[in-house]
Design an enzyme around this catalytic site. Sequence first.
Site, PDB file in Angstrom:
ATOM      1  NE  ARG A   1      -3.628  -0.004   2.515  1.00  0.00           N
ATOM      2  CZ  ARG A   1      -4.774   0.052   1.858  1.00  0.00           C
ATOM      3  NH1 ARG A   1      -5.174  -0.995   1.153  1.00  0.00           N
ATOM      4  NH2 ARG A   1      -5.545   1.120   1.911  1.00  0.00           N
TER       5      ARG A   1
ATOM      6  CG  ASP B   1     -11.755   4.118  -2.607  1.00  0.00           C
ATOM      7  OD1 ASP B   1     -10.690   4.594  -2.188  1.00  0.00           O
ATOM      8  OD2 ASP B   1     -12.864   4.615  -2.360  1.00  0.00           O
TER       9      ASP B   1
ATOM     10  CG  LEU C   1      -8.835  11.932  -2.071  1.00  0.00           C
ATOM     11  CD1 LEU C   1      -7.938  11.452  -0.932  1.00  0.00           C
ATOM     12  CD2 LEU C   1      -8.337  13.272  -2.609  1.00  0.00           C
TER      13      LEU C   1
ATOM     14  CB  CYS D   1      -9.771  22.465  15.747  1.00  0.00           C
ATOM     15  SG  CYS D   1     -11.485  21.958  15.470  1.00  0.00           S
TER      16      CYS D   1
ATOM     17  CB  CYS E   1     -13.150  15.618  13.859  1.00  0.00           C
ATOM     18  SG  CYS E   1     -11.365  15.656  14.146  1.00  0.00           S
TER      19      CYS E   1
ATOM     20  CB  CYS F   1     -16.078  10.404  17.075  1.00  0.00           C
ATOM     21  SG  CYS F   1     -16.237   8.685  16.509  1.00  0.00           S
TER      22      CYS F   1
ATOM     23  CG  ASP G   1     -21.619  12.248   6.215  1.00  0.00           C
ATOM     24  OD1 ASP G   1     -20.699  11.539   5.782  1.00  0.00           O
ATOM     25  OD2 ASP G   1     -22.703  12.397   5.636  1.00  0.00           O
TER      26      ASP G   1
ATOM     27  CB  CYS H   1     -15.430  13.251  11.954  1.00  0.00           C
ATOM     28  SG  CYS H   1     -15.328  12.300  10.418  1.00  0.00           S
TER      29      CYS H   1
ATOM     30  CB  CYS I   1     -14.541  19.727   9.922  1.00  0.00           C
ATOM     31  SG  CYS I   1     -12.954  20.398   9.366  1.00  0.00           S
TER      32      CYS I   1
END
Length: 373
Positions: free
Chosen positions: A58, A135, A170, A192, A195, A199, A243, A245, A249
């Site tokens: 990877r 992916d 991506l 910050c 996130c 959670c 969603d 996290c 933000c």
Amino acid sequence: MDYQQLAQQIKLWATELGFQKVGICDVDLSEHEAELQKWLDAGFHGEMDWMARHGMLRARPNELLPGTIRVISVRMDYLPQQAAFSANLSRRDHAYISRYALGRDYHKLVRNQLKKLGQKIEQQVDALGYRPFVDSAPILERPLAQKAGLGWTGKHSLILDKDAGSWFFLGELLVDIPLPVDEPQVNQCGKCQACITSCPTNAIIEDGVVDARRCISYLTIEFDGVIDEEFRHAIGNRIYGCDDCQLVCPWNRFAPLSEQDDFQRREVLKNPDLVSLFLWSEETFLDHMQGSAIRRIGHIQWLRNISIAMGNADYSPEIVDALERRKGINDMLDIHIQWALEQQLNQIPTPGTIDTKQQRLIRIVQKGLPRDA
């Protein structure tokens, strides 16, 4: 060959193909190998055995495609025009589905556009070895995106861009030509912790490190077994992904809405009533989810996730009736249905209550963070 000029042309072509940002980097990810191995050794990948199976491949794109010396990393925005964040989070009898999955599956679209980009480059050079990935192979796409200047790695482990937040897909195009590389962005998360503290299942165990076994996205998408009771109340009405996290933000104030038709909310998910979704037959599920990322989890897992959400909803005779009608289909599903029936009949939690993290999240969203069209 003027590779500097070619790199500029590649970025122009990519924009024409629907990508919002493009960066180029080399293939050296050796600095990430130790942290990847530590993450795997800790078992944070859960039952995603394919992550451990490929090991350090990877982090070595040049072994994935021999001859590769550069990676063209691309971003495609996906935030739908009708995101309806607060509406779906606050209505406990409605389902919340991760915003990336409201439209069509992104893999084919992004990969096809990357392939077209490779073909355009191939026409400009004597010979080109290339391969697009979305992916679809063991590759560390986020470190590559960071190295290519698409953003920095946030504390939730996602890539953040100062102008676009994190609502984007991506993709990578591996090539064997010496293109000039871009500079990485500076990490701007600062102190910050939004996130991390937001959670629902405390899955972000330290900056940039997520224990997938606790993550709602993993539990509702990748994991096909019995979800531990420890997490069921925290899942709330999230039936596919999570969603939270991203919702909290601050950088997502600047997230642009997607112009891709394929990423807009499909009609059957515009009023995601839990009972209606739960009563879909397998044939209806497969038909309505044609071309959707959701389809791959299958009908039983779909019902499992919805049954948990129904257990977390306020008491409703319609919910109880629907749950009773689904008993006996599958042993694993029955475990979750029985739990949901107990929550309904005992009203645990108390009717109308929402856990404090959920309340905080809804307040943030209703204030307009992030943009909710």
